[in-house]
Motif scaffolding. Structure first.
Motif, PDB file in Angstrom:
ATOM      1  N   UNK A 144       0.826  -1.206   0.000  1.00  0.00           N
ATOM      2  CA  UNK A 144       0.000   0.000   0.000  1.00  0.00           C
ATOM      3  C   UNK A 144       0.861   1.258   0.000  1.00  0.00           C
ATOM      4  N   UNK A 145       1.994   1.192   0.698  1.00  0.00           N
ATOM      5  CA  UNK A 145       2.892   2.347   0.735  1.00  0.00           C
ATOM      6  C   UNK A 145       3.510   2.605  -0.631  1.00  0.00           C
ATOM      7  N   UNK A 150       3.112  10.247  -0.817  1.00  0.00           N
ATOM      8  CA  UNK A 150       3.573  11.213   0.180  1.00  0.00           C
ATOM      9  C   UNK A 150       5.031  10.908   0.506  1.00  0.00           C
ATOM     10  N   UNK A 151       5.963  11.622  -0.079  1.00  0.00           N
ATOM     11  CA  UNK A 151       7.388  11.308   0.103  1.00  0.00           C
ATOM     12  C   UNK A 151       7.826  11.239   1.559  1.00  0.00           C
ATOM     13  N   UNK A 155       9.486   7.584   1.303  1.00  0.00           N
ATOM     14  CA  UNK A 155      10.819   7.448   0.732  1.00  0.00           C
ATOM     15  C   UNK A 155      11.782   6.629   1.585  1.00  0.00           C
ATOM     16  N   UNK A 156      11.681   6.749   2.909  1.00  0.00           N
ATOM     17  CA  UNK A 156      12.669   6.078   3.763  1.00  0.00           C
ATOM     18  C   UNK A 156      12.505   4.558   3.772  1.00  0.00           C
TER      19      UNK A 156
END
Length: 396
Positions: A144-145, A150-151, A155-156
């Motif tokens: 889902x991510x 939404x960075x 992103x991490x």
């Protein structure tokens, strides 16, 4: 030390720090009001993040859950039971289209099911990538991510296992350019929730349907926040007169009990084969009984009309407030954001709490309101009366 402060201290010691320490320790609730551990009441304008459809302690929910847990609390997916069948039939009926249902425990799990379904669809047709919207939110698990634009939260944790191409939300031309014959599916929210309750331009969802149909890609509507009466419709996409290929649900469906659903419409409901997906707790009898009580109460008590009427009053009342910190209001039904002229949503949340109202600092310049669908006109008026003072306190 107050009971609330003592619980916050214990929470901080016992839990991982991913939530920080919540500001209020809620002890009980009734209707649209909750009380903290020290007995102080608050008007709940968050509703458990658009979950508590019937508010707190609703007799229909209490009776359904109590009866079911005393009868049969769990079966696993090795056996079937009538509440899950009744719920699946009810959801298909509300969609007014041939469909098949997969029941899960949460929104992110519903979206994981939709993603697996879309991956299988894409592989069977040689399609290699997915399209989603910038600032969209579809969940925190890795699948889902992957679809979440939404960075700051995404992103991490990369790299991700699938190729997702992000386009600006509401830009039909950008969506059309991104969706080719190699695209398996498009994931969209009818209104972006975590981005700040951001509705699309008129006609955007209809355009998305046409684009996906022309390219042969699945249109997957993430209705985790927007469905089950939240906007005055059973499903938000119904207001746009379109029918997605897949709809995902959670939050308000269970009225407080954990449940999610992935619904495949038409051919999309037959993509999975036996063994392709599963869930030990998905379709839990108690959660299904709760969902049936929610759906039955919304219909019996005319809550779709109530949401439309009370939501309009709440939106108009916010819009009528003349204050330099308030830029306006957006959203639909009882799913709104008070939009600020400056990044002071945290201060607004704190000032509202001090005044006896629970709201959500969703974005630096947006405060989310998603109260129980049963909130009364007089309760809405009490918030509107207090709003100028809340904004003034937050602007100091």
């Amino acid at each position: 030390m107050s009971h609330t402060d003592a619980l916050r201290k214990r929470f901080e010691s016992a839990f991982m720090p991913n939530y920080g320490v919540p500001p209020v320790a809620i002890a009980r609730g009734e209707g649209s009001v909750v009380w903290d551990a020290d007995g102080r009441p608050y008007l709940d304008l968050i509703g458990g993040i658009a979950v508590s459809s019937l508010g707190h302690g609703h007799p229909a929910l209490v009776e359904a859950v109590s009866r079911q847990v005393a009868t049969l609390a769990h079966t696993s997916n090795l056996f079937l039971h009538e509440p899950e069948v009744l719920l699946a039939e009810r959801l298909v009926g509300l969609l007014r289209a041939p469909a098949r249902v997969f029941l899960a425990n949460s929104g992110t799990e519903a979206n994981e099911a939709a993603l697996k379904l879309a991956i299988k669809y894409g592989k069977s047709r040689g399609r290699s990538y997915f399209v989603a919207a910038e600032m969209g939110f579809h969940g925190r698990t890795l699948g889902a991510l992957s679809l979440t634009g939404k960075p700051a939260i995404r992103d991490q944790f990369g790299p991700f296992p699938i190729d997702v191409r992000f386009v600006p939300y509401g830009d039909a031309d950008a969506l059309k350019n991104a969706v080719t014959d190699d695209c398996a599916a498009v994931f969209l929210e009818p209104t972006q929730g975590e981005a700040g309750v951001v509705p699309p331009p008129d006609g955007y969802f209809r355009a998305a349907r046409e684009i996906c149909s022309a390219a042969g890609a699945l249109l997957i509507a993430d209705e985790i926040q927007s469905a089950i009466g939240r906007t005055g419709h059973w499903f938000a996409h119904q207001a746009d007169g379109v029918l997605p290929d897949v709809v995902t649900l959670a939050k308000g469906l269970g009225g407080g009990m954990p449940i999610g659903a992935c619904i495949g419409i038409g051919e999309a409901g037959t993509i999975f084969d036996k063994g392709d997906h599963g869930s030990t707790f998905g379709g839990n009898p108690v959660s299904c009984a709760a969902a049936l009580a929610v759906l039955g109460t919304i219909e019996r008590d005319g809550l779709l009309e109530h949401v439309t009427t009370v939501g309009r009053r709440l939106a108009e009342g916010i819009a009528a407030v003349d204050h330099p910190l308030l830029a306006g209001v957006r959203g639909r039904g009882l799913w709104l954001a008070a939009v600020l002229t400056a990044g002071r949503s945290a201060q607004v949340q704190a000032a509202a709490q001090e005044a006896g109202f629970l709201v959500n600092a969703l974005q630096p310049d947006a405060v989310r309101l998603a109260p129980p669908l049963v909130i009364t006109t007089s309760e809405v008026e009490s918030f509107l009366d207090a709003l100028p003072g809340i904004l003034e306190a937050a602007n100091e």
